[in-house]
Design a protein around this motif. Structure first.
Motif, short mmCIF file in Angstrom:
data_model
loop_
_atom_site.label_atom_id
_atom_site.label_comp_id
_atom_site.label_asym_id
_atom_site.label_seq_id
_atom_site.Cartn_x
_atom_site.Cartn_y
_atom_site.Cartn_z
N PHE A 58 14.44 4.42 -3.90
CA PHE A 58 14.20 3.34 -2.83
C PHE A 58 12.82 4.24 -2.05
O PHE A 58 12.57 4.13 -0.70
N ALA A 59 12.85 4.84 -2.09
CA ALA A 59 11.95 5.65 -1.45
C ALA A 59 10.24 4.96 -2.02
O ALA A 59 9.60 5.11 -1.07
N ALA A 60 10.20 4.92 -3.09
CA ALA A 60 8.71 4.38 -4.30
C ALA A 60 9.34 2.82 -2.85
O ALA A 60 8.06 2.42 -2.46
N LEU A 61 10.18 2.30 -3.06
CA LEU A 61 10.14 0.62 -1.87
C LEU A 61 10.02 0.94 -0.94
O LEU A 61 8.76 0.01 0.03
N TRP A 86 14.14 -3.51 -8.43
CA TRP A 86 15.37 -3.86 -7.86
C TRP A 86 13.10 -4.71 -6.56
O TRP A 86 12.13 -3.83 -7.23
N SER A 87 13.67 -5.18 -5.95
CA SER A 87 12.45 -5.67 -5.02
C SER A 87 12.78 -5.33 -3.09
O SER A 87 13.88 -5.87 -3.10
N LYS A 88 11.95 -5.07 -2.83
CA LYS A 88 11.89 -4.94 -1.31
C LYS A 88 12.08 -6.55 -0.98
O LYS A 88 11.13 -7.89 -0.74
N LEU A 89 12.66 -7.40 -0.01
CA LEU A 89 12.73 -8.29 0.65
C LEU A 89 12.52 -8.26 2.14
O LEU A 89 12.25 -6.89 2.61
#
Length: 135
Positions: A58-61, A86-89
């Motif tokens: 999540f930190a990378a996102l 995981w993809s940040k939307l």
């Protein structure tokens, strides 16, 4: 697509990692009810063993990267491990969202079909097998 997918999927808030929605495959794969997971992180719900890796992802996102092939240990009756993508939307109502897709880490056919190259010595990279910039 989300509800009908055979792969476990979840939608979480980027800021605190709390789950907003899961599909039926997620409920089946991890043996939880919607009520047990919605509004909580997987670690808070008692199904995620490797919570530190999720926080790292999540930190990378948050830093503008996408995360592929992060191996997580899930507390299932058989102690399964899964790979997650995981993809940040885009933000919805001012909330940044993360879409997660999870597959069993021993199902290499799925990974090959998705065109993702994996290494069996992921422990050397802390489980993050691929990180790519989001444009």
């Amino acid at each position: 697509m989300f509800e009908g997918s055979p792969m476990a999927m979840s939608l979480s808030r980027l800021d605190d990692g709390k789950v907003l929605q899961v599909n039926p495959a997620y409920l089946t794969a991890f043996g939880v009810t919607r009520e047990a997971i919605i509004g909580r992180t997987p670690a808070d719900a008692g199904i995620l063993v490797s919570g530190g890796k999720r926080e790292l992802g999540f930190a990378a996102l948050r830093d503008g990267f996408s995360v592929t092939g992060l191996e997580l240990e899930i507390a299932t009756p058989v102690g399964a491990k899964v790979f997650s993508w995981w993809s940040k939307l885009h933000e919805v109502d001012g909330i940044a969202l993360v879409l997660s897709t999870l597959t069993p880490s021993d199902d290499w056919t799925i990974h090959a079909n998705l065109g993702v190259a994996h290494s069996r010595d992921a422990h050397r990279t802390g489980g993050i097998l691929g990180v790519a910039a989001v444009w």
